[in-house]
Scaffold this motif. Structure first.
Motif: not given
Length: 60
Positions: A39-52
């Motif tokens: 996750k980024d420093d704000s706690g958001n998933p990084l771009e392209g990061d998807v749940s399994p």
């Protein structure tokens, strides 16, 4: 960057444990696999990061 445990289901966790045992036997050394979500420093998933997504097939 922040890292949190990946949101895995019980079946996926069991598979990871099987892989750990197999790799430990092959290498002769203990192996531990770690599944995480970046996750980024704000706690958001990084771009392209998807749940399994489910990859396991259920037996009839």
């Amino acid at each position: 960057m922040q890292y949190e445990p990946a949101p895995l289901r019980e079946g996926q966790i069991s598979k990871l444990r099987e892989y750990e045992q197999q790799l430990s036997q092959l290498t002769g050394s203990p192996v531990i696999l770690i599944a995480y979500s970046e996750k980024d420093d704000s706690g958001n998933p990084l771009e392209g990061d998807v749940s399994p997504t489910p990859t396991e097939k259920k037996r009839p």
